[in-house]
Design a protein around this motif. Structure first.
Motif, PDB file in Angstrom:
ATOM      1  N   THR A 168       0.827  -1.213   0.000  1.00 15.60           N
ATOM      2  CA  THR A 168       0.000   0.000   0.000  1.00 15.60           C
ATOM      3  C   THR A 168       0.857   1.258   0.000  1.00 15.60           C
ATOM      4  O   THR A 168       0.323   2.364  -0.112  1.00 15.60           O
ATOM      5  N   GLY A 169       2.193   1.088   0.158  1.00 18.96           N
ATOM      6  CA  GLY A 169       3.094   2.231   0.129  1.00 18.96           C
ATOM      7  C   GLY A 169       3.459   2.781   1.487  1.00 18.96           C
ATOM      8  O   GLY A 169       4.100   3.831   1.573  1.00 18.96           O
ATOM      9  N   LEU A 170       3.087   2.099   2.559  1.00 16.16           N
ATOM     10  CA  LEU A 170       3.398   2.594   3.899  1.00 16.16           C
ATOM     11  C   LEU A 170       4.886   2.483   4.204  1.00 16.16           C
ATOM     12  O   LEU A 170       5.554   1.547   3.767  1.00 16.16           O
ATOM     13  N   THR A 171       5.388   3.435   4.984  1.00 15.51           N
ATOM     14  CA  THR A 171       6.760   3.370   5.461  1.00 15.51           C
ATOM     15  C   THR A 171       6.843   2.403   6.637  1.00 15.51           C
ATOM     16  O   THR A 171       5.817   1.962   7.178  1.00 15.51           O
ATOM     17  N   ASN A 172       8.071   2.083   7.055  1.00 13.89           N
ATOM     18  CA  ASN A 172       8.236   1.208   8.215  1.00 13.89           C
ATOM     19  C   ASN A 172       7.560   1.793   9.448  1.00 13.89           C
ATOM     20  O   ASN A 172       6.923   1.073  10.216  1.00 13.89           O
ATOM     21  N   ALA A 173       7.715   3.109   9.651  1.00 12.77           N
ATOM     22  CA  ALA A 173       7.099   3.741  10.816  1.00 12.77           C
ATOM     23  C   ALA A 173       5.577   3.651  10.752  1.00 12.77           C
ATOM     24  O   ALA A 173       4.910   3.400  11.775  1.00 12.77           O
ATOM     25  N   GLU A 174       5.018   3.832   9.569  1.00 15.73           N
ATOM     26  CA  GLU A 174       3.563   3.749   9.418  1.00 15.73           C
ATOM     27  C   GLU A 174       3.068   2.320   9.618  1.00 15.73           C
ATOM     28  O   GLU A 174       2.005   2.097  10.211  1.00 15.73           O
ATOM     29  N   ILE A 175       3.838   1.349   9.121  1.00 14.34           N
ATOM     30  CA  ILE A 175       3.474  -0.059   9.330  1.00 14.34           C
ATOM     31  C   ILE A 175       3.521  -0.390  10.813  1.00 14.34           C
ATOM     32  O   ILE A 175       2.639  -1.084  11.343  1.00 14.34           O
ATOM     33  N   ALA A 176       4.542   0.101  11.498  1.00 14.69           N
ATOM     34  CA  ALA A 176       4.665  -0.138  12.940  1.00 14.69           C
ATOM     35  C   ALA A 176       3.443   0.403  13.676  1.00 14.69           C
ATOM     36  O   ALA A 176       2.883  -0.258  14.561  1.00 14.69           O
ATOM     37  N   GLY A 177       3.009   1.620  13.307  1.00 17.82           N
ATOM     38  CA  GLY A 177       1.838   2.204  13.934  1.00 17.82           C
ATOM     39  C   GLY A 177       0.586   1.404  13.655  1.00 17.82           C
ATOM     40  O   GLY A 177      -0.268   1.221  14.534  1.00 17.82           O
ATOM     41  N   ARG A 178       0.456   0.914  12.428  1.00 17.30           N
ATOM     42  CA  ARG A 178      -0.728   0.137  12.051  1.00 17.30           C
ATOM     43  C   ARG A 178      -0.783  -1.202  12.793  1.00 17.30           C
ATOM     44  O   ARG A 178      -1.856  -1.657  13.185  1.00 17.30           O
ATOM     45  N   MET A 179       0.384  -1.832  12.980  1.00 13.49           N
ATOM     46  CA  MET A 179       0.444  -3.159  13.587  1.00 13.49           C
ATOM     47  C   MET A 179       0.605  -3.111  15.098  1.00 13.49           C
ATOM     48  O   MET A 179       0.481  -4.137  15.774  1.00 13.49           O
ATOM     49  N   GLY A 180       0.913  -1.940  15.647  1.00 21.80           N
ATOM     50  CA  GLY A 180       1.096  -1.828  17.082  1.00 21.80           C
ATOM     51  C   GLY A 180       2.384  -2.454  17.575  1.00 21.80           C
ATOM     52  O   GLY A 180       2.429  -3.018  18.680  1.00 21.80           O
ATOM     53  N   VAL A 181       3.440  -2.373  16.762  1.00 22.38           N
ATOM     54  CA  VAL A 181       4.749  -2.906  17.146  1.00 22.38           C
ATOM     55  C   VAL A 181       5.787  -1.807  16.947  1.00 22.38           C
ATOM     56  O   VAL A 181       5.496  -0.731  16.436  1.00 22.38           O
ATOM     57  N   GLY A 182       7.022  -2.096  17.361  1.00 21.66           N
ATOM     58  CA  GLY A 182       8.085  -1.123  17.204  1.00 21.66           C
ATOM     59  C   GLY A 182       8.664  -1.124  15.804  1.00 21.66           C
ATOM     60  O   GLY A 182       8.595  -2.132  15.091  1.00 21.66           O
ATOM     61  N   PRO A 183       9.270   0.002  15.365  1.00 20.98           N
ATOM     62  CA  PRO A 183       9.897   0.074  14.043  1.00 20.98           C
ATOM     63  C   PRO A 183      10.975  -0.988  13.830  1.00 20.98           C
ATOM     64  O   PRO A 183      11.136  -1.491  12.720  1.00 20.98           O
ATOM     65  N   ALA A 184      11.713  -1.333  14.878  1.00 21.98           N
ATOM     66  CA  ALA A 184      12.759  -2.347  14.747  1.00 21.98           C
ATOM     67  C   ALA A 184      12.160  -3.702  14.390  1.00 21.98           C
ATOM     68  O   ALA A 184      12.737  -4.472  13.602  1.00 21.98           O
ATOM     69  N   THR A 185      10.997  -3.999  14.955  1.00 23.17           N
ATOM     70  CA  THR A 185      10.313  -5.257  14.632  1.00 23.17           C
ATOM     71  C   THR A 185       9.884  -5.276  13.180  1.00 23.17           C
ATOM     72  O   THR A 185      10.039  -6.282  12.477  1.00 23.17           O
TER      73      THR A 185
END
Length: 218
Positions: A168-185
């Motif tokens: 969908t074009g999300l960045t790692n930070a946006e994916i982290a927010g969507r999934m409720g996990v940390g950016p490192a994960t």
């Protein structure tokens, strides 16, 4: 201070190369380390200078930018990110470049700010360059689906979710927010997705997702 992003500019028009060099070298974190006037010369210059990013003209003498991209990616152990630069937004040509391994594309009429952002983005490689256009091209050119490739079964549930969100074009930070996990994960999941799909960056992973039918066009 981190090292500057090293850029090679490949274009057969001197005025274009000069303009790109002026724009890039004006930025403190960017540096043009080589130029090429043909596709074949681009391959040689990239091997010699080992840049982080290549701005590759699509239409050049000897071999075009798509073939040059293929050669660079096939011969270097740690190849650079390649952004194909084109005059016209020819869908089939742009998609061929992405399938050849380019990390994105840029129109020659793009503003200086857009060019600079593109170089930084592909060097960082945590998001798609022009995600809406990549999704549109992938959806339009994806072939009729056959049997799903083996890698689709090897993805964990979390990795599958990450790949769909990448598409969908999300960045790692946006994916982290969507999934409720940390950016490192998320970064770990992305690395695993690339390894299991056999792709070198998220652009190639998204194309693989569409072409395999793992992600369906809406």
């Amino acid at each position: 201070m981190s090292a500057a992003i090293r850029v090679v500019v490949a274009d057969d028009e001197r005025m274009v190369r000069t303009a790109l060099r002026v724009i890039i070298d004006a930025e403190p974190d960017l540096e043009v380390v080589g130029e090429a006037t043909t596709g074949a010369e681009a391959v040689t210059v990239v091997r010699d200078r080992l840049p982080d990013v290549v701005l590759m003209d699509v239409r050049m003498p000897e071999i075009d930018g798509i073939r040059a991209t293929e050669r660079i990616l096939a011969t270097l152990a740690a190849p650079p990110r390649i952004v194909v630069v084109t005059t016209f937004e020819n869908d089939s040509y742009v998609y061929d470049a992405l399938r050849a391994g380019a990390s994105g594309f840029l129109l020659k009429r793009a503003a200086a700010e857009e060019l600079i952002q593109a170089v930084r983005l592909v060097a960082r490689s945590d998001s798609l360059l022009f995600p809406a256009k990549v999704r549109e091209l992938a959806a339009r050119h994806a072939p009729d689906q056959g049997a799903a490739p083996a890698w689709t079964a090897r993805l964990s549930e979390r990795e599958a979710q990450v790949l769909r969100l990448m598409a969908t074009g999300l960045t790692n930070a946006e994916i982290a927010g969507r999934m409720g996990v940390g950016p490192a994960t998320v970064k770990t999941h992305v690395a695993s997705v690339l390894a299991k799909t056999g792709t070198r960056d998220r652009t190639q992973a998204v194309i693989a997702a569409y072409e395999s039918g793992f992600v369906r066009p809406r």
